[in-house]
Design an enzyme around this catalytic site. Structure first.
Site, short mmCIF file in Angstrom:
data_model
loop_
_atom_site.label_atom_id
_atom_site.label_comp_id
_atom_site.label_asym_id
_atom_site.label_seq_id
_atom_site.Cartn_x
_atom_site.Cartn_y
_atom_site.Cartn_z
N HIS A 67 0.84 -1.20 0.00
CA HIS A 67 0.00 0.00 0.00
C HIS A 67 0.88 1.25 0.00
O HIS A 67 0.46 2.30 -0.43
CB HIS A 67 -0.95 0.01 1.21
CG HIS A 67 -0.24 0.21 2.50
ND1 HIS A 67 0.51 -0.79 3.11
CD2 HIS A 67 -0.11 1.31 3.29
CE1 HIS A 67 1.04 -0.30 4.21
NE2 HIS A 67 0.68 0.95 4.35
N LYS A 72 9.49 -2.39 3.35
CA LYS A 72 10.67 -2.31 4.23
C LYS A 72 10.66 -3.45 5.23
O LYS A 72 9.61 -3.89 5.69
CB LYS A 72 10.58 -0.96 4.98
CG LYS A 72 11.81 -0.56 5.70
CD LYS A 72 12.78 0.21 4.84
CE LYS A 72 14.10 0.45 5.56
NZ LYS A 72 14.94 -0.76 5.62
N LYS A 96 3.74 -2.11 11.91
CA LYS A 96 4.71 -1.29 12.62
C LYS A 96 4.91 0.04 11.89
O LYS A 96 4.82 1.11 12.48
CB LYS A 96 6.03 -2.08 12.65
CG LYS A 96 7.08 -1.57 13.58
CD LYS A 96 8.40 -2.33 13.41
CE LYS A 96 8.30 -3.82 13.61
NZ LYS A 96 9.62 -4.49 13.70
N LYS A 108 9.91 -8.65 4.61
CA LYS A 108 10.94 -9.28 5.46
C LYS A 108 11.68 -10.32 4.64
O LYS A 108 11.11 -10.91 3.71
CB LYS A 108 10.28 -9.98 6.66
CG LYS A 108 11.24 -10.21 7.80
CD LYS A 108 11.41 -8.94 8.60
CE LYS A 108 12.28 -9.10 9.80
NZ LYS A 108 12.04 -7.99 10.74
N SER A 365 15.77 3.79 10.17
CA SER A 365 16.00 3.36 8.79
C SER A 365 15.36 4.33 7.81
O SER A 365 15.93 4.65 6.77
CB SER A 365 15.38 1.97 8.54
OG SER A 365 16.25 0.96 8.95
N1 GLU Z 1 14.65 -5.65 11.33
C1 GLU Z 1 14.15 -4.49 11.99
C2 GLU Z 1 12.70 -4.68 12.40
O1 GLU Z 1 12.26 -5.79 12.59
C3 GLU Z 1 14.39 -3.23 11.19
C4 GLU Z 1 13.67 -3.14 9.89
C5 GLU Z 1 14.10 -1.96 9.03
O2 GLU Z 1 14.81 -1.09 9.50
O3 GLU Z 1 13.69 -1.94 7.86
O4 GLU Z 1 11.98 -3.76 12.63
#
Ligand code: GLU
Length: 475
Positions: A67, A72, A96, A108, A365
């Protein structure tokens, strides 16, 4: 029957929590399904010639929701990585990002590998090959999909990935934005390594600013002297424990690691304990506190705050009923299973949920990605200008108003904000803002439904934002 048998998979666990939130919303069944499903999961098996033989590795990159783009989420290296886990983690990334208003979809990745079994140059070849497979399918790309570190990966792996992308997209001026969590010298940002742990600290500070919330957890006062159990002293657990003990005077009384635990009611010195761990590989023989080789049941010990900062499912249906912490903050992703969540909720345990508690990583990030796209360090243009204005103010106060300021105050006040200060300020603001949205809904709903929790509040806010975006897109 083994109690674990009744535990749903990680993906199902996330779905159950999602469904609970959906129950409080009035979205169409079609839209609910669109938001819930994982859009795609790419599985790759590739061979790398190492140690005179060919080794085949399995990796995944899962996209939960597009969306908002880029999508990320980190890349995890662990032998336990599997499709169900990667998909659950991708879904959590969507919620998140939406909750903390980071304009990304959720994704992921994971590679089934025990990084401890390989030498650095072998890991580099494996990482570059994995990155190659993802890059050629746009699963690593500054505008489409931007990975970051997760369990088992860090700055080093991100630098290899960034370089691999650069080699394959030599004319892309935004190449550095293809991955975050990079070392500073290849486009990283100050404060990214500490970010998730720092976010946990900011989340707890914000929680303790609200007396009503603190009381609901059966606690009082502020973080000073609070007894904390930290499960997992990796990047997130280490930084959270360090900042909370050094800056907020909390007491880390137990650290649980995969190969033993350290217990000290007086409070553990995190820097010293971590240095010992790095040198010896375990807390065994550490001169302070007590070492426990068998960590069974330690997560259930008396404390004020429990910080699970390792794997998913650490608090599950086999131990939830015995967990005594009145306040749990989920520094890891999915450390409390949906079943355990129900047990804890019915007992009034307050859980600060993962989608909020560990969002510090992806928040910084986001800052790194913006920095890469703007090709300039935060604060570079305004820092000295701010300093000059402060200088003027001090001169005026001292000469005309005759106020004598201390050298300490002047030194602190004078320096304009540098990149690290700006990153921390942006992170603090993000954590405060998201918590205040969550708690408002939490308290509103609790009036009629006493076991309405922070996680459901956070999920409702996140899902609603994703739904609104889909609606604007014409879905
Ligand atoms: N791996 C981290 C998380 O679970 C960071 C993810 C990111 O910065 O894209 O939130």
């Amino acid at each position: 029957m083994n109690e674990m048998m009744t535990e749903p998979s990680f993906r199902d666990s996330v779905d159950r929590l999602f469904n609970r939130a959906i129950g409080h919303m009035s979205l169409s069944p079609g839209l609910i399904e669109k938001i819930r499903v994982v859009n795609s999961t790419y599985t790759v098996r590739f061979g790398v010639k190492l140690r005179g033989d060919i080794f085949t590795f399995t990796g995944y990159r899962s996209v939960h929701s597009e969306h908002a783009e880029p999508v990320k989420g980190g890349i995890r290296y662990a032998s336990s990585v599997n499709q169900d886990e990667v998909e659950a983690l991708a879904a959590l990334m969507t919620y998140k990002c939406a909750l903390v208003e980071v304009p990304f979809g959720g994704s992921k990745g994971g590679l089934c590998i025990d990084p401890r079994e390989w030498e650095p140059d072998e890991l580099e070849r494996i990482t570059r090959r994995f990155a190659f497979e993802l890059i050629k399918r746009d699963l690593i790309d500054p505008s489409q999909n931007v990975p970051a570190p997760d369990m088992g990966t860090g700055e080093r792996e991100m630098a290899w990935i960034a370089d691999q992308y650069h080699r394959m997209a030599t004319t892309d001026i935004n190449a550095r934005a293809c991955v975050t969590g990079k070392p500073l010298n290849v486009g990283g940002i100050r404060g990214r390594t500490e970010a998730t742990g720092r976010g946990v600290q900011y989340a707890l500070r914000e929680f303790f600013r609200h007396k009503k919330d603190v009381k609901l957890a059966g606690l009082s006062g502020d973080l000073r002297g609070k007894r904390i159990i930290v499960q997992g002293l990796g990047n997130v657990g280490y930084h959270a424990a360090k900042f909370l003990s050094e800056e907020d005077d909390a007491k880390i009384t137990i650290i649980i690691e995969y190969n033993g635990a350290l217990v000290d009611e007086k409070g553990i010195n995190i820097e010293e304990a971590k240095a010992w761990m790095n040198r010896h590989g375990s807390f065994e023989d550490y001169p302070h506190g007590k070492f426990h080789k068998d960590t069974t049941g330690l997560i259930e010990s008396e404390c004020d705050i429990l910080i699970p900062a390792a794997m998913e499912g650490a608090i599950n249906m086999t131990n939830a009923a015995r967990v005594k912490a009145p306040l749990i903050i989920e520094a890891a992703n999915g450390p409390v299973t949906a079943g355990a969540d129900e047990v804890l909720r019915s007992r009034g345990t307050v859980i600060i949920p993962d989608l909020y508690a560990n969002a510090g990583g992806v928040t910084v990030s986001y800052f790194e990605w913006v920095k890469n796209l703007s090709h300039i360090r935060f604060g570079r243009m305004q820092r000295r200008e701010e300093e000059a204005r402060s200088q003027m103010l001090i001169a005026e106060l001292e000469s005309n108003a005759g106020i004598k300021l201390t050298e300490d105050f002047k030194a602190n006040f004078l320096g304009g904000a540098d990149e690290l200060a700006l990153v921390r300020s942006g992170l603090d603001d993000t954590m405060r803002g998201a918590y205040s949205n969550m708690r408002e809904l939490w308290h509103e709903k609790r009036e009629k439904e006493p076991d309405f929790d922070l996680r459901t509040a956070g999920l409702i806010i996140a899902i609603d934002r994703v739904a609104e975006t889909y609606k604007s897109l014409g879905l």
